[in-house]
Design a protein around this motif. Structure first.
Motif, PDB file in Angstrom:
ATOM      1  N   VAL A 223       0.879  -1.166   0.000  1.00 38.72           N
ATOM      2  CA  VAL A 223       0.000   0.000   0.000  1.00 38.72           C
ATOM      3  C   VAL A 223       0.911   1.208   0.000  1.00 38.72           C
ATOM      4  O   VAL A 223       1.716   1.390   0.914  1.00 38.72           O
ATOM      5  N   MET A 232      -3.291   0.270  -3.612  1.00 41.08           N
ATOM      6  CA  MET A 232      -2.857  -1.069  -3.217  1.00 41.08           C
ATOM      7  C   MET A 232      -2.376  -1.817  -4.444  1.00 41.08           C
ATOM      8  O   MET A 232      -3.016  -1.779  -5.506  1.00 41.08           O
ATOM      9  N   PHE A 244     -10.588  -1.946  -3.041  1.00 41.92           N
ATOM     10  CA  PHE A 244     -10.225  -2.691  -1.841  1.00 41.92           C
ATOM     11  C   PHE A 244     -11.074  -2.174  -0.687  1.00 41.92           C
ATOM     12  O   PHE A 244     -11.763  -1.142  -0.802  1.00 41.92           O
ATOM     13  N   ASP A 245     -11.024  -2.903   0.391  1.00 37.95           N
ATOM     14  CA  ASP A 245     -11.805  -2.543   1.569  1.00 37.95           C
ATOM     15  C   ASP A 245     -11.106  -1.372   2.267  1.00 37.95           C
ATOM     16  O   ASP A 245     -10.139  -1.545   3.005  1.00 37.95           O
ATOM     17  N   THR A 246     -11.601  -0.166   2.010  1.00 34.00           N
ATOM     18  CA  THR A 246     -10.929   1.032   2.529  1.00 34.00           C
ATOM     19  C   THR A 246     -10.916   1.069   4.055  1.00 34.00           C
ATOM     20  O   THR A 246      -9.966   1.570   4.658  1.00 34.00           O
ATOM     21  N   ARG A 248     -10.676  -1.494   6.147  1.00 28.80           N
ATOM     22  CA  ARG A 248      -9.625  -2.388   6.665  1.00 28.80           C
ATOM     23  C   ARG A 248      -8.233  -1.811   6.390  1.00 28.80           C
ATOM     24  O   ARG A 248      -7.346  -1.914   7.241  1.00 28.80           O
ATOM     25  N   VAL A 249      -8.047  -1.233   5.217  1.00 27.90           N
ATOM     26  CA  VAL A 249      -6.745  -0.638   4.901  1.00 27.90           C
ATOM     27  C   VAL A 249      -6.487   0.556   5.817  1.00 27.90           C
ATOM     28  O   VAL A 249      -5.372   0.727   6.334  1.00 27.90           O
ATOM     29  N   MET A 252      -5.481  -0.701   9.146  1.00 26.64           N
ATOM     30  CA  MET A 252      -4.108  -1.196   9.118  1.00 26.64           C
ATOM     31  C   MET A 252      -3.121  -0.029   9.165  1.00 26.64           C
ATOM     32  O   MET A 252      -2.156  -0.054   9.942  1.00 26.64           O
ATOM     33  N   ASN A 345      -4.141  -6.568  12.739  1.00 25.09           N
ATOM     34  CA  ASN A 345      -4.630  -5.753  11.630  1.00 25.09           C
ATOM     35  C   ASN A 345      -3.590  -5.543  10.539  1.00 25.09           C
ATOM     36  O   ASN A 345      -3.909  -4.985   9.484  1.00 25.09           O
ATOM     37  N   GLN A 348      -1.911  -9.463   7.689  1.00 19.01           N
ATOM     38  CA  GLN A 348      -2.964 -10.165   6.976  1.00 19.01           C
ATOM     39  C   GLN A 348      -2.622 -10.227   5.489  1.00 19.01           C
ATOM     40  O   GLN A 348      -1.981  -9.322   4.960  1.00 19.01           O
ATOM     41  N   PHE A 353      -7.777  -7.660   2.600  1.00 16.30           N
ATOM     42  CA  PHE A 353      -8.076  -6.247   2.396  1.00 16.30           C
ATOM     43  C   PHE A 353      -8.915  -5.985   1.141  1.00 16.30           C
ATOM     44  O   PHE A 353      -9.127  -4.836   0.780  1.00 16.30           O
TER      45      PHE A 353
END
Length: 370
Positions: A223, A232, A244-246, A248-249, A252, A345, A348, A353
């Motif tokens: 990232v 990503m 992507f899953d903003t 979760r990113v 992280m 977090n 992974q 993500f």
């Protein structure tokens, strides 16, 4: 002209005499004024040196960083743990004499202090001229102001024996209102004073985060910053992920605002670590900030302590690998222990993500988990 010159000489002599008197007065101390045992002005403390009878020694030093803030270092090489430093300075400031050692017990107390005491030297910033309660100061310098010898605890475990260089007898020292003795706060082991911080970078300071997974290279990713946003990328194919899953990113990336390891692995038997470190790293994490500084964290599976199986009610409940902690090597230098809870977090795979539809398009249906 000659009279004027003589007046100047006399004035200079008087000033020098006053300075000598002030310095001598400050340098002198008697044991009758008992409550001057502590360090009153902890803001002026510049260095603390500790040494014990096991040949451990450490120098804690206050320095100014690039931003102008003051921080502490361990032996001039490593960042110090600020909570540990704060506790030490608080102890030096708050400790008081509870009582003088009984005259009949002095020889035994001195003998035990000679055999077991931790030497503590406190250095402070001082001024050759310091008038009007510190409102007029000139010629700053650093000097050793007090040396303590910290001994064992008292029988009630509420104080400890200490001797201050220059005094005639040792004292029993405590902190009023604190239940416990102070000896554990004076540690001469350098490892105990080192900071456990890996990075302290908020999202605005991050340039990129790369996670390499040797066993599953297709799950490795990066990232990286692109303007005010982040993109990503799958590192194996160098393909940018279009979605992507903003949340979760973002979670992280926010983990690096205060990322710490659990403890140094110095007390772990080498045979335990060798078993883990002979294998390939589980993950390789590289964090880079906007100034180009990179920290690398290699993680390794930690085998559970075989002795833990004895505490299990059933043999089948014993796990081969530690389910709470991992080994890690930071910047190819320090071997440490980290917690899954703290790194959950971060460590992974790429598929974690990604949204479900993105997983299928970017990595194939096999990457989708039920």
């Amino acid at each position: 002209m000659k009279k004027k010159k003589n007046l100047i000489i006399i004035a200079a002599v008087v000033v020098i005499g006053l300075l000598a008197l002030i310095i001598a007065k400050r340098g002198s101390r008697t044991a009758t004024f008992e409550q001057d045992f502590h360090v009153e002005d902890i803001e002026s403390v510049t260095k603390v040196f500790l040494a014990d009878k096991q040949n451990n020694q450490v120098l804690l030093e206050r320095v100014m960083d690039s931003t102008g803030d003051t921080t502490w270092t361990v032996d001039g090489l490593y960042p110090a743990s600020q909570p540990m430093i704060d506790l030490l300075l608080e102890t030096l400031h708050e400790m008081r004499i509870r009582q003088q050692v009984n005259k009949n017990a002095v020889p035994q107390a001195v003998k035990q202090l000679s055999a077991r005491a931790i030497k503590v030297e406190v250095y402070q910033r001082r001024w050759f001229i310091n008038w009007f309660d510190g409102k007029f100061r000139l010629f700053p310098h650093e000097r050793l102001t007090v040396t303590y010898f910290v001994g064992h605890e008292t029988q009630d475990m509420m104080a400890c024996y200490m001797f201050r260089k220059g005094d005639k007898v040792p004292y029993i020292i405590h902190i009023p209102g604190f239940r416990g003795y102070l000896t554990p706060r004076f540690v001469a082991d350098p490892m105990a004073w080192r900071s456990h911080e890996i990075v302290h970078w908020d999202i605005r300071s991050l340039q990129s985060v790369e996670l390499e997974i040797p066993a599953s290279p297709e799950e490795s990713f990066m990232v990286r910053r692109q303007g005010d946003d982040f993109v990503m990328e799958l590192t194996q194919s160098h393909r940018v992920v279009n979605g992507f899953d903003t949340a979760r990113v973002a979670q992280m990336l926010s983990s690096f605002a205060n990322l710490n390891f659990d403890e140094f692995a110095s007390r772990v038997p080498n045979s335990y670590m060798d078993t883990s470190f002979c294998a390939a790293p589980r993950t390789i994490l590289r964090i880079t900030n906007t100034e180009g500084v990179t920290r690398e964290v290699k993680t390794y599976l930690k085998y559970a302590n075989p002795e833990d199986s004895l505490a299990m009610p059933e043999e089948g409940m014993y796990e081969m690998f530690d389910v709470n902690r991992l080994y890690a090597i930071i910047d190819n230098r320090d071997s440490v222990l980290i917690q899954y809870f703290v790194f959950d977090n971060i460590l992974q795979p790429a598929s974690f993500f990604m949204n479900r539809d993105v997983k299928r398009s970017e990595m194939g249906a096999v990457a989708v988990k039920p």
